[in-house]
Design an enzyme around this catalytic site. Structure first.
Site, PDB file in Angstrom:
ATOM      1  N   ASN A 100       0.874  -1.173   0.000  1.00 44.85           N
ATOM      2  CA  ASN A 100       0.000   0.000   0.000  1.00 44.85           C
ATOM      3  C   ASN A 100       0.910   1.222   0.000  1.00 44.85           C
ATOM      4  OD1 ASN A 100      -1.788   2.038   0.477  1.00 44.85           O
ATOM      5  ND2 ASN A 100      -2.442   1.328   2.508  1.00 44.85           N
ATOM      6  N   HIS A 110      -9.485   1.087   5.206  1.00 44.08           N
ATOM      7  CA  HIS A 110      -8.196   1.339   5.853  1.00 44.08           C
ATOM      8  C   HIS A 110      -8.398   2.319   7.009  1.00 44.08           C
ATOM      9  CE1 HIS A 110      -4.072   2.455   6.596  1.00 44.08           C
ATOM     10  NE2 HIS A 110      -3.710   1.393   5.902  1.00 44.08           N
ATOM     11  N   GLU A 139      -6.675   4.678   8.036  1.00 42.80           N
ATOM     12  CA  GLU A 139      -6.389   6.088   7.726  1.00 42.80           C
ATOM     13  C   GLU A 139      -7.600   6.744   7.090  1.00 42.80           C
ATOM     14  OE1 GLU A 139      -2.765   5.392   5.572  1.00 42.80           O
ATOM     15  OE2 GLU A 139      -1.705   4.967   7.445  1.00 42.80           O
ATOM     16  N   GLU A 147      -5.002  -4.844  10.816  1.00 40.37           N
ATOM     17  CA  GLU A 147      -4.015  -3.767  10.931  1.00 40.37           C
ATOM     18  C   GLU A 147      -4.270  -2.998  12.222  1.00 40.37           C
ATOM     19  OE1 GLU A 147      -2.204  -2.669   6.843  1.00 40.37           O
ATOM     20  OE2 GLU A 147      -3.811  -1.285   7.321  1.00 40.37           O
ATOM     21  N   GLY A 182       2.993  -1.046   4.281  1.00 38.57           N
ATOM     22  CA  GLY A 182       3.013   0.375   3.954  1.00 38.57           C
ATOM     23  C   GLY A 182       4.428   0.828   3.640  1.00 38.57           C
ATOM     24  N   SER A 196       3.783  -1.888  10.303  1.00 35.80           N
ATOM     25  CA  SER A 196       5.234  -1.909  10.538  1.00 35.80           C
ATOM     26  C   SER A 196       5.874  -3.241  10.167  1.00 35.80           C
ATOM     27  CB  SER A 196       5.557  -1.533  11.996  1.00 35.80           C
ATOM     28  OG  SER A 196       5.161  -0.200  12.247  1.00 35.80           O
ATOM     29  N   LYS A 246       0.107   4.196  -0.323  1.00 42.28           N
ATOM     30  CA  LYS A 246      -0.546   5.373   0.292  1.00 42.28           C
ATOM     31  C   LYS A 246      -0.346   6.598  -0.611  1.00 42.28           C
ATOM     32  CE  LYS A 246      -0.126   3.137   4.733  1.00 42.28           C
ATOM     33  NZ  LYS A 246       0.064   3.234   6.190  1.00 42.28           N
ATOM     34  N   GLY A 302       2.774   2.539  10.722  1.00 44.90           N
ATOM     35  CA  GLY A 302       3.706   3.647  10.566  1.00 44.90           C
ATOM     36  C   GLY A 302       4.452   4.013  11.840  1.00 44.90           C
TER      37      GLY A 302
HETATM   38  P1  13P Z   1       3.183   0.530   7.632  1.00 51.69           P
HETATM   39  O1  13P Z   1       3.686  -0.748   7.052  1.00 51.69           O
HETATM   40  O2  13P Z   1       3.879   1.744   7.107  1.00 51.69           O
HETATM   41  O3  13P Z   1       3.126   0.486   9.128  1.00 51.69           O
HETATM   42  O4  13P Z   1       1.668   0.691   7.120  1.00 51.69           O
HETATM   43  C1  13P Z   1       0.807  -0.387   7.241  1.00 51.69           C
HETATM   44  C2  13P Z   1      -0.424  -0.085   6.487  1.00 51.69           C
HETATM   45  O5  13P Z   1      -1.195   0.773   6.857  1.00 51.69           O
HETATM   46  C3  13P Z   1      -0.676  -0.845   5.251  1.00 51.69           C
HETATM   47  O6  13P Z   1      -1.961  -0.625   4.793  1.00 51.69           O
END
Ligand code: 13P
Length: 257
Positions: A14, A100, A102, A172, A239, A218, A16, A178
């Protein structure tokens, strides 16, 4: 949508809101070169919408698949700034991330909207990657089981088992996204069991055991193997570490083993 024949090992990147179309092409090329035509598992790239067309050209003819990061529940209409299932399909997508955290946080997407998006994806022949997960407060207060049960039940109740099995779920935990603070393999395992148990109740007995459930938050080339060592973990939604080709391909290699 046809169900997955059996639980695949799957790693999705992803990206983003990162990479212009030109930068995305360079990253996709590096990934294609690193897998050398034979990805160790199902690999899905989810670049920003603005890079879908150019990344599609790079992955065409390779086993890498393309996904959108979101879709609107309606197929067309007055929804400024949105993207629809048919638009993603026309760009070569086979997947769409829905729910998601976010977007739940930034765009105030609630469980009901996530359920509509999941159904819209299936209607248009896209496999939704349905994200669920608790916040740090919810975990600290011991509410993880009920949060996961609520999110999964809201999204899946009323779906036929073939439809549920054509989706992918991603656990997640919000506190792991992140932050560099990855869930332990045991925490992931326990959460994935809760997700599978809820699927059994919401859709039908045995569905949970057949569903594809990824872990996200992560994930890195260093910690991936220990997560994938758990039977409950079928792969990862990645991510930050998906923005660097070599590390991302190492994660896919760990999933393939
Ligand atoms: P990270 O791998 O940057 O922690 O993000 C995970 C994520 O939100 C994937 O959709």
């Amino acid at each position: 949508m046809a169900p997955w024949p059996r639980r695949p090992r799957l790693v999705a990147g992803n990206w983003k809101m990162n990479r212009t179309a030109e930068e995305a092409v360079a990253l996709a090329r590096q990934i294609v070169e690193a897998v050398r035509g034979a990805p160790p598992c199902e690999v899905v790239l989810c670049p920003p919408y603005t890079a879908l067309e150019s990344v599609r050209a790079v992955v065409r003819g390779t086993p890498l698949r393309l996904g959108g990061q979101n879709l609107h529940p309606e197929p067309r209409g007055p929804h400024t700034g949105e993207i629809s299932g048919p638009m993603l399909v026309a760009l070569g997508c086979q997947f769409a991330i829905v729910g998601h955290s976010e977007r739940r946080r930034d765009m105030h997407e609630d469980d009901a909207l996530v359920a509509r998006k999941l159904r819209a994806a299936l209607r248009h022949g896209l496999a939704p990657i349905v994200c669920v997960g608790e916040t740090v407060e919810e975990r600290e207060q011991g509410h993880t089981p009920e949060v996961l049960a609520r999110q999964v039940a809201a999204a899946y109740t009323g779906l036929a088992s073939e439809d549920a099995l054509a989706t992918v779920l991603a656990y997640e935990p919000v506190w792991a996204i992140g932050t560099g603070r990855v869930a332990t393999p045991e925490q992931a395992e326990e959460a994935h069991r809760l997700v599978r148990d809820t699927l059994d109740r919401a859709v039908g007995a045995g569905v949970g055991a057949r569903a594809t459930v990824l872990y996200g938050g992560s994930v890195t080339a260093e910690n991936a193997a220990s997560l994938f060592a758990k039977d409950e973990v079928d792969g990862a939604l990645v991510g930050g570490a998906s923005l660097e080709a070599e590390g991302f391909v190492r994660i896919a290699a760990a999933a393939g083993r």
